[in-house]
Design a protein around this motif. Structure first.
Motif, PDB file in Angstrom:
ATOM      1  N   SER A  39       1.222  -1.396   0.039  1.00  0.00           N
ATOM      2  CA  SER A  39      -0.510  -0.433   0.133  1.00  0.00           C
ATOM      3  C   SER A  39       1.040   1.002   0.116  1.00  0.00           C
ATOM      4  O   SER A  39       0.315   2.394   0.327  1.00  0.00           O
ATOM      5  CB  SER A  39      -0.788  -0.225   1.655  1.00  0.00           C
ATOM      6  OG  SER A  39      -0.273   0.129   2.318  1.00  0.00           O
ATOM      7  N   PHE A  40       2.049   0.776   0.011  1.00  0.00           N
ATOM      8  CA  PHE A  40       2.859   2.007  -0.260  1.00  0.00           C
ATOM      9  C   PHE A  40       3.204   3.369   0.875  1.00  0.00           C
ATOM     10  O   PHE A  40       3.588   4.187   1.181  1.00  0.00           O
ATOM     11  CB  PHE A  40       2.969   3.001  -1.561  1.00  0.00           C
ATOM     12  CG  PHE A  40       2.752   2.466  -2.865  1.00  0.00           C
ATOM     13  CD1 PHE A  40       4.120   1.696  -2.929  1.00  0.00           C
ATOM     14  CD2 PHE A  40       1.896   1.720  -3.413  1.00  0.00           C
ATOM     15  CE1 PHE A  40       4.272   0.698  -4.575  1.00  0.00           C
ATOM     16  CE2 PHE A  40       2.543   0.989  -4.177  1.00  0.00           C
ATOM     17  CZ  PHE A  40       3.308   0.586  -5.407  1.00  0.00           C
ATOM     18  N   GLU A  41       2.445   2.532   1.987  1.00  0.00           N
ATOM     19  CA  GLU A  41       2.485   3.387   3.415  1.00  0.00           C
ATOM     20  C   GLU A  41       4.262   4.012   4.482  1.00  0.00           C
ATOM     21  O   GLU A  41       4.416   4.328   4.886  1.00  0.00           O
ATOM     22  CB  GLU A  41       1.485   2.529   4.646  1.00  0.00           C
ATOM     23  CG  GLU A  41      -0.159   2.770   4.523  1.00  0.00           C
ATOM     24  CD  GLU A  41      -0.490   4.115   4.023  1.00  0.00           C
ATOM     25  OE1 GLU A  41      -0.144   5.159   4.508  1.00  0.00           O
ATOM     26  OE2 GLU A  41      -0.111   4.665   2.850  1.00  0.00           O
ATOM     27  N   THR A  42       4.794   2.618   4.250  1.00  0.00           N
ATOM     28  CA  THR A  42       6.636   2.884   4.814  1.00  0.00           C
ATOM     29  C   THR A  42       6.988   2.604   3.620  1.00  0.00           C
ATOM     30  O   THR A  42       8.214   2.913   3.815  1.00  0.00           O
ATOM     31  CB  THR A  42       6.092   1.921   5.638  1.00  0.00           C
ATOM     32  OG1 THR A  42       6.711   0.708   5.311  1.00  0.00           O
ATOM     33  CG2 THR A  42       5.385   2.031   7.055  1.00  0.00           C
ATOM     34  N   ASP A  43       6.691   1.949   2.605  1.00  0.00           N
ATOM     35  CA  ASP A  43       7.837   1.618   1.643  1.00  0.00           C
ATOM     36  C   ASP A  43       7.792   1.588  -0.023  1.00  0.00           C
ATOM     37  O   ASP A  43       6.738   1.450   0.240  1.00  0.00           O
ATOM     38  CB  ASP A  43       9.508   0.940   1.984  1.00  0.00           C
ATOM     39  CG  ASP A  43       8.593  -0.983   2.891  1.00  0.00           C
ATOM     40  OD1 ASP A  43       7.314  -1.020   1.578  1.00  0.00           O
ATOM     41  OD2 ASP A  43       8.411  -1.146   3.229  1.00  0.00           O
TER      42      ASP A  43
END
Length: 394
Positions: free
Chosen positions: A47-51
């Motif tokens: 989900s690209f929240e952290t990386d």
């Protein structure tokens, strides 16, 4: 509606603790949405929240970048038209078509009305295109075939609609020399409302041992709008057809193409097992609801400083009288507040089955917040939010 969101949503300002609380709320909300949609079973999810784990060419950006609110959470990604190498391997290629098949999915923002993502009030050139493919391997881990959404932005009065719009169809080909979104033989579908859309590939047995792939376009609420089914009689499951290959923006002619929530649902037996995260440590225990009863689990998994994995998993589906006990842990991958653990296990003290577990540490304590999912090589899957217990990613 989405243009109003573009103008109304502003970057969050406030205390650091308030920002962290808001981010956690967004993440938990996203997880609940994913569980409801089936992505709680994802062998791979980003989900690209952290990386940008296992994505090449994806630029991670905060919500409202170029006027686009993230589909879920506070971040999404962009293909910034720098090359034709924006792709994912869904954490790794697989050799075996899993029982029950598998599904890949991604959310893509279709930018139809001003102001456009390029900052202009003028639309993109007529017939600006992108192609999104999800491909499959042979059993020997060699590329077999692509299954492609062909999409184009149009402003003309053409054979399919008029005015600013996207026209989408599906084929086994990509690029301008290989496909045309407005091909009348491909059942082109018109989208004239801006917003997030889900592009889903469902890989399945057609009932006669031959691969069929349903390419479904869904709106932001998950409602199917159009499905194209592609099948070739030479794609025989277990003979010419194996497991998953890549997801790939084969072409992208837009300066910025926003996407979010990419995932693969289904068991993967990797051609090459993915590398563990050095120093990773995951512990947890508790239960998820299962058929009026509980699925209870206990988990300890880690990787040393060189990435060598070890640990144990027990899982008991009381409703199905199914007891799983690991015999080997082959990888432990940590990405943000979630971890993926894979290996082999006995079921009811017999056999040897592959398993994949995904856990997310969303809050302390974990009840009603943390999540657990398991997929196994015999087709068994289960997922849910913890009704009791806790997950800790150290």
């Amino acid at each position: 509606m989405f243009k109003n969101l573009k103008r109304a949503v502003r970057p969050f300002r406030g205390s650091a603790s308030s920002a962290r609380s808001r981010a956690r709320t967004l993440i938990v909300t996203a997880i609940l949405i994913l569980l409801a949609s089936g992505l709680g079973l994802a062998a791979y999810f980003q989900s690209f929240e952290t990386d940008t784990f296992d994505w090449t060419g994806a630029a991670r950006v905060p919500t409202n970048t170029h006027g686009v609110p993230s589909k879920t959470g506070a971040f999404h990604a962009e293909d910034q038209n720098l090359s034709d190498l924006t792709f994912t391997r869904w954490s790794g290629y697989s050799r075996t078509f899993p029982p029950g098949g598998y599904t890949t999915t991604i959310d893509i923002y279709l930018d139809i009305s001003p102001p456009y993502m390029n900052g202009s009030l003028t639309g993109y050139s007529n017939d600006t295109r992108f192609d999104w493919s999800s491909a499959i391997n042979t059993p020997s881990c060699v590329h077999r075939r692509d299954f492609v959404f062909n999409a184009g932005f149009y402003t003309d009065i053409g054979p399919v609609g008029a005015g600013p719009r996207f026209v989408i169809s599906a084929s086994n080909n990509a690029t301008r020399s290989g496909a045309n979104p407005r091909d009348p033989g491909r059942m082109p579908y018109v989208v004239n409302v801006e917003g997030w859309y889900t592009f889903e590939h469902r890989f399945r047995d057609n009932g006669m041992g031959v691969l069929a792939v349903d390419l479904t376009l869904k709106n932001a609420a998950g409602v199917p709008l159009m499905t194209w089914t592609l099948s070739d009689p030479s794609d025989i499951i277990g003979q010419t057809v194996g497991g998953n290959r890549y997801g790939w923006f084969v072409i992208n002619e837009f300066p910025y193409l926003a996407f979010d929530n990419s995932g693969l649902v289904g068991f993967q037996d990797y051609c090459v097992p993915p590398a563990s995260t050095p120093g990773a440590k995951v512990t947890g225990g508790g239960w998820i609801p299962r058929g009026g009863d509980k699925g209870t689990f206990g988990l300890t998994a880690k990787a040393n400083n060189t990435g060598s994995p070890s640990g144990n998993l027990t899982y008991d589906d009381h409703a199905a009288d199914r007891k799983v006990k690991s015999t080997d842990i082959t990888y432990v991958i940590v990405s943000g507040n979630c971890a993926d653990i894979g290996g082999t296990a006995k079921v009811n003290n017999t056999g040897s089955f592959g398993f994949q577990v995904r856990v997310c540490d969303n809050a302390e304590p974990g009840k009603d917040s943390d999540t657990f999912s398991i997929a196994m090589s015999d087709g068994y899957t289960a997922a849910g939010t913890l009704g009791g217990g806790n997950i800790q990613i150290h």
